[in-house]
Enzyme design. Sequence first.
Site, short mmCIF file in Angstrom:
data_model
loop_
_atom_site.label_atom_id
_atom_site.label_comp_id
_atom_site.label_asym_id
_atom_site.label_seq_id
_atom_site.Cartn_x
_atom_site.Cartn_y
_atom_site.Cartn_z
N TYR A 47 -18.54 3.46 59.69
CA TYR A 47 -18.47 3.61 61.42
C TYR A 47 -19.12 3.18 61.74
O TYR A 47 -20.26 4.83 60.95
CB TYR A 47 -16.90 3.18 61.43
CG TYR A 47 -17.09 5.20 62.75
CD1 TYR A 47 -16.75 5.82 62.13
CD2 TYR A 47 -17.15 4.81 63.60
CE1 TYR A 47 -17.21 6.62 62.20
CE2 TYR A 47 -17.28 5.93 63.76
CZ TYR A 47 -17.27 6.93 63.46
OH TYR A 47 -16.88 8.57 64.15
N LEU B 146 -4.45 22.44 48.33
CA LEU B 146 -3.46 22.53 48.47
C LEU B 146 -2.31 22.45 48.27
O LEU B 146 -2.50 23.20 47.24
CB LEU B 146 -3.13 20.83 48.54
CG LEU B 146 -2.04 19.71 48.33
CD1 LEU B 146 -2.15 19.40 50.28
CD2 LEU B 146 -1.60 18.67 47.64
N LYS C 146 -2.29 17.86 53.50
CA LYS C 146 -2.42 16.75 52.97
C LYS C 146 -2.75 15.42 53.91
O LYS C 146 -1.97 14.92 54.19
CB LYS C 146 -0.80 16.65 52.80
CG LYS C 146 -0.95 16.00 50.96
CD LYS C 146 0.53 15.97 50.16
CE LYS C 146 0.51 15.34 48.53
NZ LYS C 146 -0.87 15.13 48.18
N GLU D 70 -9.55 23.25 42.96
CA GLU D 70 -8.60 22.88 42.66
C GLU D 70 -9.17 20.97 41.86
O GLU D 70 -10.41 20.80 42.40
CB GLU D 70 -7.01 22.61 43.47
CG GLU D 70 -8.21 21.32 44.94
CD GLU D 70 -7.00 21.65 46.04
OE1 GLU D 70 -6.18 21.32 45.54
OE2 GLU D 70 -7.91 21.02 47.18
N1 PDD Z 1 -2.30 14.55 44.69
N2 PDD Z 1 -4.44 18.87 45.12
C1 PDD Z 1 -5.06 17.75 45.89
C2 PDD Z 1 -5.76 17.52 45.69
C3 PDD Z 1 -3.95 17.38 45.36
O1 PDD Z 1 -4.25 15.62 45.80
C4 PDD Z 1 -2.50 17.15 45.57
C5 PDD Z 1 -2.32 15.79 44.88
C6 PDD Z 1 -1.88 17.74 43.86
C7 PDD Z 1 -1.01 18.15 43.59
O2 PDD Z 1 0.14 18.34 44.18
P1 PDD Z 1 1.39 17.94 43.97
O3 PDD Z 1 1.89 19.23 43.05
O4 PDD Z 1 2.12 18.02 45.61
O5 PDD Z 1 1.70 16.61 43.40
C8 PDD Z 1 -3.55 19.06 44.56
C9 PDD Z 1 -1.17 13.12 45.03
C10 PDD Z 1 -0.54 13.27 43.72
C11 PDD Z 1 -1.97 11.90 45.45
O6 PDD Z 1 -3.20 11.73 45.71
O7 PDD Z 1 -1.89 11.26 44.14
#
Ligand code: PDD
Length: 522
Positions: free
Chosen positions: A271, A442, A385, A418
């Site tokens: 933006y 996360l 999240k 991660e």
């Molecule tokens: N993503 N780490 C990140 C950065 C994530 O975005 C996710 C999940 C996970 C795994 O978390 P969980 O087991 O609670 O799904 C770890 C979701 C699935 C997505 O953005 O589609």
Amino acid sequence: MLQQQFVELAELAGGFIHEIKNHLSTLGLNLQLLSEDFGQPQSQRDRRSLERIQRLQGECGRLVDVSNDFLRFARVKDLELQPVGLGALVEEMVDFFGPTARQANLEIKVYVPADLPPVLLDQDLFKQALLNLLLNAQQAMSAGGELTIQAAREPDWLVLVLIDTGKGMTEEVQSKIFRPFFSTRPGGSGLGLPTVRKIVEAHGGAISVESEVSRGTKFTIRLPIPPASANGSAKGTSVETIANLNGKQMPLAEVMVPALDRGFLFGDAVYEVIRICRGKPFLMAEHMQRLARSLDAIRIGGVDLPRMEQRIRETIAAGKFQEATVYIQVTRGAGAKRAHPFPPQATPLELFWVQEFVDPYLEARQHGAAVTVVPDIRWDRCDIKSTNLLPNVLAAQAAKDAGCVEAIFIEKDGTLCEGSHTSLFGVLDGQLLTAPNSNAILPGITRGLVLKLAERAKIPLREHVFKQVDLPKISELFLTGTTSEVLPIVRVDGEQIGDGKPGPVTRRLQEAYQQAARETAE
Ligand code: PDD
């Protein structure tokens, strides 16, 4: 009935004051003659008499002032309304007040946009209100100072603001200043500001005050914009926010962005904000260049920026904007479904709107402002999240470009924390490892389940980070996530993990996961 009695009482009071004023003028005239008789006092006694006469003259003058203030206050009822440009009216009053201001060492700054819509005013009454406010400011700044008068438009209101750098008021005083006969000034009638309020309210408007002792006072007056001007149809008065979505002009309130738009889902967008000063875009080329750079950096292609610039200029002209801002946002558009990597054929969404600029920093720019210091968490809070996912999107796309299923984030010290949308597990020396929960990852729900399942299966477990340099020693690697479940990883950047096949620990946890999922369904 009660109303009728009030009207009668007010008329009676008005008549009474008129009567008193007549006698006061006779009194004043005689005191004047008397003081002239004692013009050259010969004795001590004469001098004392002259002093007393002058004191009486002062008191008499004050009574005349109070009576006039009272009559002005009482007179605010039958308004003669006509469409008036506030700018010209403010200018006239500031001119009129100029000599007084100069004498009192006051600097008056006026910022009234030329294209404000007219408002319906009783000119004489409103001038009276402005004059009272100017006098009030002068009294608040007995040692001189600055008075800023600013006007701006809100959708249905015209807002006039007067800010002085005077002595300010306590909260208690602020709560009383609009009450008749309240005054902090010896000799003040206490009717100046109540009259202002009465005049403003008689116009269907409102007045409010904000003040700080030793800093100054701000009066804000809101006047209703008559409907013909409020919808912008009155000639030369349109300052309604105008939006443009993919080349189509519309009111901002009518802009609809699809729920699958990636700006909304992932923050997958860039933006700019550009100022319009006196109808001309300011530093437009620089802003458009930065927009081009931002688009390029996140690989959003196919946006015709010269065409967008042209549309912006046309919108500014069409809306007759003078002091305004342009907000531009370009998103990657909407995919057929939600997925981190770039959708194959999305068309970027191009949105901008031009909006009148109401300066929020006017006061701060004059007085200076305060700040606070906070840790730089941009964006260090991966435990939230949030939909602030642009880095994750770019990582997932990098994986896709490399023919991989996922990308693993590496920290500056080499730690693998991660994936872009998954949690990471490894098996090192027979021990299951995963990064402990912190701001860097996360807290995955699937991760939590897998940890429980591993414990139940008596798999040795340690919540601990591992690094890229550990990869050759790692015998198994897998990812977890709501959509990935337990996903074995057998290659990282072309390097094989373990024997290049899903390992036994991974397999056991895959089974345990399936079992847990089945149990829920039962
Ligand atoms: N993503 N780490 C990140 C950065 C994530 O975005 C996710 C999940 C996970 C795994 O978390 P969980 O087991 O609670 O799904 C770890 C979701 C699935 C997505 O953005 O589609």
